[in-house]
Design an enzyme around this catalytic site. Sequence first.
Site, PDB file in Angstrom:
ATOM      1  N   ARG A  11       0.835  -1.196   0.000  1.00  0.00           N
ATOM      2  CA  ARG A  11       0.000   0.000   0.000  1.00  0.00           C
ATOM      3  C   ARG A  11       0.873   1.250   0.000  1.00  0.00           C
ATOM      4  NH1 ARG A  11      -2.232   0.125   6.281  1.00  0.00           N
ATOM      5  NH2 ARG A  11      -0.172   0.121   7.286  1.00  0.00           N
ATOM      6  N   ASP A  58       7.807 -11.240   5.262  1.00  0.00           N
ATOM      7  CA  ASP A  58       7.807 -10.506   6.522  1.00  0.00           C
ATOM      8  C   ASP A  58       9.257 -10.150   6.797  1.00  0.00           C
ATOM      9  OD1 ASP A  58       7.906  -9.680   9.173  1.00  0.00           O
ATOM     10  OD2 ASP A  58       6.458 -11.153   9.878  1.00  0.00           O
ATOM     11  N   ALA A  84       9.551  -0.798   3.906  1.00  0.00           N
ATOM     12  CA  ALA A  84       8.636  -1.258   4.953  1.00  0.00           C
ATOM     13  C   ALA A  84       8.929  -0.563   6.280  1.00  0.00           C
ATOM     14  CB  ALA A  84       8.760  -2.773   5.123  1.00  0.00           C
ATOM     15  N   ASN A 144      14.906  18.014  15.815  1.00  0.00           N
ATOM     16  CA  ASN A 144      13.879  17.644  16.782  1.00  0.00           C
ATOM     17  C   ASN A 144      13.543  18.821  17.692  1.00  0.00           C
ATOM     18  OD1 ASN A 144      12.155  16.521  18.619  1.00  0.00           O
ATOM     19  ND2 ASN A 144      13.490  14.836  19.206  1.00  0.00           N
ATOM     20  N   TYR A 150       8.736   8.860  20.556  1.00  0.00           N
ATOM     21  CA  TYR A 150      10.008   8.228  20.904  1.00  0.00           C
ATOM     22  C   TYR A 150      10.318   6.979  20.071  1.00  0.00           C
ATOM     23  CZ  TYR A 150      10.265  11.321  24.974  1.00  0.00           C
ATOM     24  OH  TYR A 150      10.334  12.416  25.793  1.00  0.00           O
ATOM     25  N   THR A 187      -0.727   9.393   3.333  1.00  0.00           N
ATOM     26  CA  THR A 187      -0.835   7.945   3.471  1.00  0.00           C
ATOM     27  C   THR A 187      -1.578   7.637   4.769  1.00  0.00           C
ATOM     28  OG1 THR A 187       1.257   7.820   4.685  1.00  0.00           O
ATOM     29  CG2 THR A 187       1.365   7.609   2.276  1.00  0.00           C
TER      30      THR A 187
END
Length: 230
Positions: A11, A58, A84, A144, A150, A187
């Site tokens: 996706r 996976d 991924a 940051n 975190y 997304t």
Amino acid sequence: MPTALITGANRGLGQALVRSFATDGWRVHACCRVPDKSLDLRRVAEAADGLVEVHRLDVTDDLQVRGLARSLEGEPLDLLFNNAGIYGPREGFGSQDFEAWAKVLQVNLLAPLRMVENFVDLVAASERKLIANMSSRLGSIAENRGGSSYPYRSSKAALNMATRSLAVDLEPRGIAVVALHPGWVQTDMGGEEAALTIDESVAGLRRVIAGLTIDESGRFFDYSGAELPW
């Protein structure tokens, strides 16, 4: 014909990257955990005239990664794109689910390293010799200013360090390794209010990838080609 392997292809950005590369004539190995449920990805593959092959993978499963690498033995990979990733818990300080944090590190940090270690010989055998790790601006320590997040921030900061080390270690083999920030994208992770469409982000990432050489190895770029601080 150049060849790419893309993880997290079921996706969002991953699927759009598969479609984009295949449209341009690349052969694409599209990897996702449950191909039978990834109907949109299967439609992309069916429309690609044999250029897209969908694999069950996976990225946290060492046996599956090793098995796929063995099945592709002898096929050079011009681009290994470790796309991924997961965001994980969004709770702030004082409310951390440390087991869930460990899962984020497994997917976002350890899995890309596992992929590189298993597929590096195929990348080295190719013409373009590129490895791209999908990072995030949220992993930039210098930028940051917002705190929180975190698990995600730490996983991407660690991935950036791993990317830098890989660039040093793989330079003798002529392999370029970069970290890429796709921008704030519409997304499931980025949300509907994000600034960029998926197609805009992918077009930018493709331009960055197209221009990469060994001279850019070990650097951190966003989708526009701008270099980001660590």
